[in-house]
Design a protein around this motif. Structure first.
Motif, mmCIF file in Angstrom:
data_model
loop_
_atom_site.group_PDB
_atom_site.id
_atom_site.type_symbol
_atom_site.label_atom_id
_atom_site.label_comp_id
_atom_site.label_asym_id
_atom_site.label_seq_id
_atom_site.Cartn_x
_atom_site.Cartn_y
_atom_site.Cartn_z
ATOM 1 N N ASP A 14 15.754 -4.663 36.123
ATOM 2 C CA ASP A 14 15.867 -5.329 34.833
ATOM 3 C C ASP A 14 16.423 -6.721 35.115
ATOM 4 O O ASP A 14 17.514 -6.860 35.658
ATOM 5 C CB ASP A 14 16.805 -4.566 33.893
ATOM 6 N N ILE A 15 15.660 -7.759 34.737
ATOM 7 C CA ILE A 15 16.030 -9.147 35.022
ATOM 8 C C ILE A 15 16.245 -9.880 33.705
ATOM 9 O O ILE A 15 15.464 -9.733 32.758
ATOM 10 C CB ILE A 15 14.911 -9.853 35.844
ATOM 11 N N LEU A 16 17.286 -10.695 33.629
ATOM 12 C CA LEU A 16 17.544 -11.511 32.440
ATOM 13 C C LEU A 16 16.405 -12.494 32.229
ATOM 14 O O LEU A 16 16.023 -13.216 33.154
ATOM 15 C CB LEU A 16 18.858 -12.273 32.581
ATOM 16 N N LEU A 17 15.870 -12.534 31.027
ATOM 17 C CA LEU A 17 14.753 -13.437 30.727
ATOM 18 C C LEU A 17 15.137 -14.908 30.862
ATOM 19 O O LEU A 17 14.302 -15.733 31.209
ATOM 20 C CB LEU A 17 14.217 -13.167 29.319
ATOM 21 N N LYS A 19 16.684 -16.196 33.151
ATOM 22 C CA LYS A 19 16.696 -16.541 34.578
ATOM 23 C C LYS A 19 15.273 -16.656 35.135
ATOM 24 O O LYS A 19 15.072 -16.707 36.343
ATOM 25 C CB LYS A 19 17.453 -15.474 35.381
ATOM 26 N N HIS A 78 14.101 -9.608 23.303
ATOM 27 C CA HIS A 78 14.647 -8.883 24.457
ATOM 28 C C HIS A 78 15.479 -9.831 25.313
ATOM 29 O O HIS A 78 15.139 -11.009 25.449
ATOM 30 C CB HIS A 78 13.524 -8.294 25.305
ATOM 31 N N GLN A 79 16.509 -9.315 25.900
ATOM 32 C CA GLN A 79 17.355 -10.096 26.811
ATOM 33 C C GLN A 79 16.902 -9.950 28.261
ATOM 34 O O GLN A 79 17.089 -10.850 29.071
ATOM 35 C CB GLN A 79 18.821 -9.654 26.697
ATOM 36 N N THR A 80 16.322 -8.780 28.566
ATOM 37 C CA THR A 80 15.884 -8.497 29.934
ATOM 38 C C THR A 80 14.434 -8.024 29.930
ATOM 39 O O THR A 80 13.896 -7.661 28.877
ATOM 40 C CB THR A 80 16.746 -7.402 30.599
ATOM 41 N N ARG A 82 11.625 -5.696 32.627
ATOM 42 C CA ARG A 82 11.421 -4.947 33.862
ATOM 43 C C ARG A 82 10.523 -5.769 34.780
ATOM 44 O O ARG A 82 9.479 -6.271 34.356
ATOM 45 C CB ARG A 82 10.777 -3.594 33.573
#
Length: 191
Positions: A14-17, A19, A78-80, A82
């Motif tokens: 799960d990656i922060l959007l 970033k 969404h904050q993150t 996949r």
């Protein structure tokens, strides 16, 4: 920044959007608002089915495949997201972009042509090499690269769906601009 996996990684994070950056080149020149809305609805109802593919770029990530999915998740709040993280060179990232996108129905022939021309210029590839990499004929690749040089009205008509690519290709072969415009007008009336 998290763990970085090799090219063949199947591990998902799960990656922060915030970033994530789109990158230098995307095969689609524009995102269809209706299809983006449908994708958003699907993600809202079923979640993100396929993770996007990212590669590390400094303290952030660059999208290699899945820009529309990232945009949809961002618009949904969404904050993150996949994502598979792959340690890819520029050449490998371009190849993955090509492989992921070129066989999709929603990529226009003009966008394909622009992308093929980009690959040709950036990596000094021949039309034959591009054709071999995407399992298409040399003629397929050449026709699309030539389309990038068509007169603006023909490209615009194809982009807007007012002329079929095959019709515009025939019209592009008419050497007299006045005759070409006359035939273009009548072809659009026939549609």
């Amino acid at each position: 920044m998290g763990r970085v996996r090799p090219v063949m990684s199947s591990e998902v994070f799960d990656i922060l959007l915030d970033k994530i950056n789109v990158g230098d080149y995307d095969i689609r020149s524009k995102v269809d608002a209706v299809k983006l809305g449908e994708l958003m609805e699907s993600i809202k109802n079923h979640g993100l089915i396929h993770p996007i593919i990212l590669r590390p770029k400094g303290d952030e990530y660059e999208i290699v495949a899945g820009a529309r999915r990232a945009i949809a998740c961002l618009k949904l709040g969404h904050q993150t997201i996949r994502a598979e993280i792959r340690d890819l060179s520029d050449d490998e990232a371009e190849y993955v972009k090509l492989s992921e996108n070129i066989h999709r129905e929603d990529v226009s022939p003009l966008d394909e042509g622009a992308f093929f021309a980009y690959l040709k210029g950036r990596f000094n590839l021949t039309g034959e090499q591009i054709a071999a990499q995407i399992s298409k004929s040399y003629g397929y690749v050449t026709e699309r690269m030539l389309a990038v040089k068509w007169p603006e009205p023909l490209r615009e008509d194809v982009a807007l769906g007012e002329l079929a690519f095959s019709t515009a290709r025939q019209l592009a072969r008419v050497p007299d601009p006045g005759r070409q415009e006359f035939l273009r007008f009548h072809a659009k009336q026939q549609k």
